[in-house]
Structure formats: structure tokens, C-alpha cells
Design an enzyme around this catalytic site. Structure first.
Site, PDB file in Angstrom:
ATOM      1  CE  LYS A 141      -4.335  -1.384   2.277  1.00 49.54           C
ATOM      2  NZ  LYS A 141      -5.201  -1.182   3.399  1.00 49.54           N
ATOM      3  CG  ASN A 244      -7.753  -1.530   8.482  1.00 52.71           C
ATOM      4  OD1 ASN A 244      -6.868  -1.015   8.437  1.00 52.71           O
ATOM      5  ND2 ASN A 244      -8.701  -1.874   7.332  1.00 52.71           N
ATOM      6  CG  HIS A 265      -0.359   5.082  12.881  1.00 54.35           C
ATOM      7  ND1 HIS A 265      -1.823   5.435  12.233  1.00 54.35           N
ATOM      8  CD2 HIS A 265      -0.170   3.946  12.770  1.00 54.35           C
ATOM      9  CE1 HIS A 265      -2.165   4.183  11.892  1.00 54.35           C
ATOM     10  NE2 HIS A 265      -1.101   3.369  12.071  1.00 54.35           N
TER      11      HIS A 265
HETATM   12  N1  LIG Z   1       1.779   1.548   3.580  1.00 55.28           N
HETATM   13  C1  LIG Z   1       1.312   1.003   4.785  1.00 55.28           C
HETATM   14  O1  LIG Z   1       0.775  -0.160   4.664  1.00 55.28           O
HETATM   15  C2  LIG Z   1       1.190   1.848   6.043  1.00 55.28           C
HETATM   16  C3  LIG Z   1       0.920   1.130   7.079  1.00 55.28           C
HETATM   17  C4  LIG Z   1       1.245   2.081   8.444  1.00 55.28           C
HETATM   18  C5  LIG Z   1       1.578   3.228   8.477  1.00 55.28           C
HETATM   19  N2  LIG Z   1       1.758   3.821   7.089  1.00 55.28           N
HETATM   20  C6  LIG Z   1       2.409   5.167   7.203  1.00 55.28           C
HETATM   21  O2  LIG Z   1       3.308   5.086   7.732  1.00 55.28           O
HETATM   22  C7  LIG Z   1       3.643   6.707   8.324  1.00 55.28           C
HETATM   23  C8  LIG Z   1       4.318   6.799   9.704  1.00 55.28           C
HETATM   24  O3  LIG Z   1       5.760   5.984   9.508  1.00 55.28           O
HETATM   25  P1  LIG Z   1       6.685   6.099  10.739  1.00 55.28           P
HETATM   26  O4  LIG Z   1       5.996   6.175  11.999  1.00 55.28           O
HETATM   27  O5  LIG Z   1       7.742   5.375  10.344  1.00 55.28           O
HETATM   28  O6  LIG Z   1       6.807   7.822  10.557  1.00 55.28           O
HETATM   29  P2  LIG Z   1       8.097   8.410   9.982  1.00 55.28           P
HETATM   30  O7  LIG Z   1       8.394   8.148   8.526  1.00 55.28           O
HETATM   31  O8  LIG Z   1       7.758  10.232   9.974  1.00 55.28           O
HETATM   32  O9  LIG Z   1       9.576   8.277  10.906  1.00 55.28           O
HETATM   33  C9  LIG Z   1       9.189   8.850  11.968  1.00 55.28           C
HETATM   34  C10 LIG Z   1      10.569   9.930  12.470  1.00 55.28           C
HETATM   35  O10 LIG Z   1      11.579   8.989  12.523  1.00 55.28           O
HETATM   36  C11 LIG Z   1      12.833   9.519  11.972  1.00 55.28           C
HETATM   37  N3  LIG Z   1      13.541   8.113  11.851  1.00 55.28           N
HETATM   38  C12 LIG Z   1      13.462   7.299  10.888  1.00 55.28           C
HETATM   39  N4  LIG Z   1      14.150   6.349  11.041  1.00 55.28           N
HETATM   40  C13 LIG Z   1      15.084   6.798  11.956  1.00 55.28           C
HETATM   41  C14 LIG Z   1      16.276   6.141  12.705  1.00 55.28           C
HETATM   42  N5  LIG Z   1      16.698   4.732  12.379  1.00 55.28           N
HETATM   43  N6  LIG Z   1      16.751   6.745  13.478  1.00 55.28           N
HETATM   44  C15 LIG Z   1      16.255   7.913  13.940  1.00 55.28           C
HETATM   45  N7  LIG Z   1      15.233   8.454  13.610  1.00 55.28           N
HETATM   46  C16 LIG Z   1      14.662   7.783  12.386  1.00 55.28           C
HETATM   47  C17 LIG Z   1      12.279  10.207  10.622  1.00 55.28           C
HETATM   48  O11 LIG Z   1      13.211  11.056  10.145  1.00 55.28           O
HETATM   49  C18 LIG Z   1      10.859  10.675  11.478  1.00 55.28           C
HETATM   50  O12 LIG Z   1      11.138  11.884  11.990  1.00 55.28           O
HETATM   51  C19 LIG Z   1       2.486   7.245   8.090  1.00 55.28           C
HETATM   52  O13 LIG Z   1       2.250   8.243   6.883  1.00 55.28           O
HETATM   53  C20 LIG Z   1       1.299   6.099   8.009  1.00 55.28           C
HETATM   54  O14 LIG Z   1       0.393   6.475   7.092  1.00 55.28           O
HETATM   55  C21 LIG Z   1       1.581   2.936   6.127  1.00 55.28           C
HETATM   56 ZN   LIG Z   2      -1.107   1.211  11.685  1.00 56.53          ZN
END
Ligand SMILES: NC(=O)c1ccc[n+]([C@@H]2O[C@H](COP(=O)([O-])OP(=O)(O)OC[C@H]3O[C@@H](n4cnc5c(N)ncnc54)[C@H](O)[C@@H]3O)[C@@H](O)[C@H]2O)c1
Ligand SMILES: [Zn+2]
Length: 364
Positions: A141, A244, A265
Site C-alpha cells: 500500500k 485494521n 499513529h
Molecule cells: N503503507 C502502509 O501499509 C502503512 C502502514 C502503516 C503506516 N503507514 C504510514 O507510515 C507513516 C508513519 O511512519 P513512521 O511511523 O515510520 O514515521 P516517519 O516515517 O515519519 O518516521 C518517524 C521519524 O523518525 C525518524 N527516523 C526514521 N528512522 C530513524 C532512525 N533509524 N533513527 C532515528 N530517527 C529515525 C524520521 O526522520 C521521522 O522524523 C504514516 O504516514 C502512515 O500513514 C503506512
Molecule cells: Zn497502523
């Protein structure tokens, strides 16, 4: 190293999970390079922390970085335009594989760009947050956020490889680790009760970064997701909707708190799972002891488990209004994922929203 296969016919791929895997990236990525180059989409923070390590691992293959600002705002029309133009500017071809190197924001954005640039090119996920390692990097996705809501414009586009190195999480802050942990618990709650039993014993090892424990938890979660995606890649039979669990409530909580840092999230998913189990127990679907166990576990992991703790006590009407705008609606009804117990999630399309409002108004 663990390998989880995602079997989707011609779109099948491997998820490789291993501590220190990034340092062996060349073994897996070099053959995907063209002219000794790989286009890497990342965010500035991830690139600053880990870019040099990726480049060192790739050796004579040059990683060409395309960097966006860290944060959800980059998953936008403007962010997509930027990434797509950069990829085209670097001469990306259809047979190329771009690398998404970062958290879920980078994965969703780079994946969507890969889905549409040249009408589709290949991509590889190298997730760097726990949430991305256990959830967003697998399953295909991809999306951006638009004015009408989160993730409302996107595509199903499977990666051709996912490389997960739990050691990359060492630089991630503890709150982000806890948020990702909530998604691991979610898989256990959907259909893996023995994973839940193990997490009850070894939660602290997973959270504190014990290499073996983390690897095992991530592999279990990825295997759970792969199983469900294989059976229902595009969420048509309803089986994928199980993923979900905690999200119908969770998305409403995120919308109500403005998708801000006040509630991540994964934190919303934790509270959402507690609410889904509480609602299931109230309807007599799930034993109260099991729903209490879920709450106790997530609370002990330092995740929010009450509406009052996030300032939303008594907010039933407001939360229900968000749920009625959920994109998972069908025929005007919001689909809920409820549970008969731990590891026994079920899809319910017949929930009366008025019952949800009453439940939320009386939940603590
Ligand atoms: N496609 C899917 O199936 C799916 C499923 C769940 C969530 N999502 C999406 O994922 C997003 C959230 O992802 P997330 O929680 O990874 O957030 P993100 O990508 O914003 O990362 C969170 C923070 O951590 C930092 N970061 C990343 N890796 C790091 C590391 N190794 N060390 C230090 N800092 C680091 C990033 O720079 C950012 O500031 C949302 O947009 C959500 O909609 C998609
Ligand atoms: Zn989720």
C-alpha cells in the site's frame, strides 16, 4: 537471518530480516543497480544518521540521495511532485529499482512515486523505523495525504524486496519504538495468541532493543502481515481488513488530535485496540478478562490506554463523526474489526454507530 516470503504470483518477493543486514546491503542491492547507481529516496534525518553506512555498504555502487523533509507533511502532492521530478531528472527507467530508505512516510511516498513514474518502476524497501519494519514496508500500500484525508490518493504497488535491519532502530527514540510496538501487538491480537503470550513475557526485551528479541518480534509480525496480504492483496475479500484492528478507533483519535505529535499513529492504534476489545467485551463477544489483559499489556509498554489520558474522555459523538468519514466504509456503514478474544479478530459490518457513541461516552 530470517526470510519471510510474500507469495503473490508474479509479484512475489522476499522480506529479509537480520541484525546488521544494512552492512551487507550490497549483496542484495548491487544487482539492482544500473550504471553502478541506485536512486535512494530518504528523509534528511535518516540520511544524516544512516546515509554514510548505506553508501559504505554499497561500495562501488553509488547511492544517489533524493531527500525530503522528515515528517508527515512530505507525504503530500508537493512531496510527490518533488520526488517524481527528481527521479525523472536522474533518468529513472521502467526496469530500475529505486530504494525507499526511511520510515513509513518515505516508504509510502517513494512507493507511490515508483507506482506512477514511467507508469511504474520497481522499488525496494529498507525501513528504518519499527513501525515501517513491522507494517508499512510490507504489503504494497502506497499513498499520500490530501485535503480530504490521510492516505486517500495512492496505489497498490508491491516492492520487489524488503531489507529489514533491526539494528537501525538503535538511533530511534523510545517513543517511536513504543509506537511501532503497538503494531506488533496488533498482529498478535488478530490471529497469533502465542505471540501475545510471548510478548507478555518478553515485552521489555523487545522494547529495550535486545537484538534477538527484536528480530523474533519483527519476523512474527511480518509473517502475520504476509499471510493476510497473500490471501487478500487488495482488500477485496475482507480478510485484509483485519489488519485494521484498532485503526477505525485509532484513525478517529488521530483525526481528533489533528494528526499531531501529541498522539503518534502507533499510540492511537494501541488505544484503538483497547477500545475495540472493550467494545467487543461489552457486546458479549469477547471475555472481559481478555480485554483487560490487552489493556494491561499495552499500558505496561507505556502506551496510552484510556481516552481520558489523551484528553478525549466523553468524546463519543466527535469520534464517531470521524469514523463515519473513514475510507473503509461500505454502503454508508463503517466497518469495525472486533474480537472474540486474543488472537481472534473478526470483521463486523453491522455495527450500529449509536452503540459506539454510547460505549465511547462511558469508556474511561
Ligand atoms: N503503507 C502502509 O501499509 C502503512 C502502514 C502503516 C503506516 N503507514 C504510514 O507510515 C507513516 C508513519 O511512519 P513512521 O511511523 O515510520 O514515521 P516517519 O516515517 O515519519 O518516521 C518517524 C521519524 O523518525 C525518524 N527516523 C526514521 N528512522 C530513524 C532512525 N533509524 N533513527 C532515528 N530517527 C529515525 C524520521 O526522520 C521521522 O522524523 C504514516 O504516514 C502512515 O500513514 C503506512
Ligand atoms: Zn497502523
Amino acid at each position: 537471518m530470517e526470510t519471510v516470503k510474500v507469495g503473490l504470483g508474479a509479484r512475489s518477493y522476499d522480506v529479509l530480516i537480520g541484525n546488521g543486514l544494512l552492512d551487507r546491503a550490497a549483496a542484495h542491492l548491487a544487482r539492482l543497480a544500473r550504471d553502478r547507481r541506485l536512486l535512494v529516496v530518504s528523509d534528511q534525518t535518516v540520511w544524516r544518521l544512516l546515509g554514510r553506512r548505506l553508501q559504505a555498504a554499497l561500495g562501488h555502487v553509488e547511492a544517489v540521495p533524493i531527500l525530503v523533509r522528515p515528517g508527515e507533511e512530505s507525504k503530500s502532492w508537493a512531496g510527490l511532485q518533488f520526488v517524481a521530478e527528481q527521479l525523472l531528472g536522474h533518468g529513472v527507467e521502467r526496469s530500475d529499482h529505486i530504494v525507499a530508505f526511511g520510515g513509513g512516510v518515505v516508504g509510502d511516498l517513494a512507493g507511490f512515486a515508483a507506482a506512477i513514474v514511467n507508469r511504474g518502476c520497481g522499488f525496494v524497501q529498507v525501513p528504518t523505523t519499527l513501525l515501517a519494519q513491522v507494517d508499512s514496508s510490507v504489503g504494497g500500500k502506497t499513498a499520500i495525504n490530501v485535503a480530504a484525508g490521510k492516505n486517500l490518493v495512492g496505489a497498490f504497488h508491491q516492492p520487489s524486496l524488503v531489507l529489514i535491519d533491526p539494528a537501525l532502530l538503535d538511533s530511534l527514540d523510545a517513543r517511536q519504538v513504543r509506537a511501532g510496538y503497538a503494531e506488533i501487538v496488533k498482529y498478535a491480537l488478530i490471529e497469533d495468541p502465542s505471540l501475545f503470550d510471548w510478548l507478555e513475557r518478553d515485552r521489555d526485551a523487545v522494547l529495550s532493543g535486545d537484538g534477538e528479541a527484536r528480530l523474533r518480534a519483527i519476523a512474527a509480525a511480518v509473517a502475520g502481515k504476509a499471510r493476510i496480504v497473500e490471501e487478500d492483496e487488495r482488500e477485496t475479500s475482507g480478510r485484509r481488513a483485519l489488519l485494521n484492528l484498532g485503526h477505525t478507533f485509532g484513525h478517529a483519535l488521530e483525526a481528533e488530535t489533528g494528526y499531531s505529535d501529541s498522539l503518534l499513529h502507533g499510540e492511537a492504534v494501541a488505544l484503538g485496540c483497547v477500545l475495540a476489545f472493550g467494545f467487543s467485551a461489552q457486546r458479549g463477544l469477547c471475555p472481559v478478562e481478555e480485554s483487560d489483559r490487552v489493556r494491561r499489556h499495552l499500558a505496561a509498554a507505556g502506551l496510552p490506554t484510556t481516552l481520558a489520558s489523551v484528553g478525549l474522555g466523553g468524546g463519543g459523538e466527535k469520534l464517531a463523526a470521524h469514523m463515519q468519514r473513514d475510507k473503509k466504509r461500505e454502503g454508508g456503514r463503517t466497518t469495525f474489526i472486533l474480537a472474540r478474544g486474543i488472537g481472534r479478530a473478526v470483521v463486523d459490518k453491522e455495527v450500529d454507530i449509536a452503540d459506539v457513541v454510547t460505549f465511547l461516552d462511558h469508556a474511561d
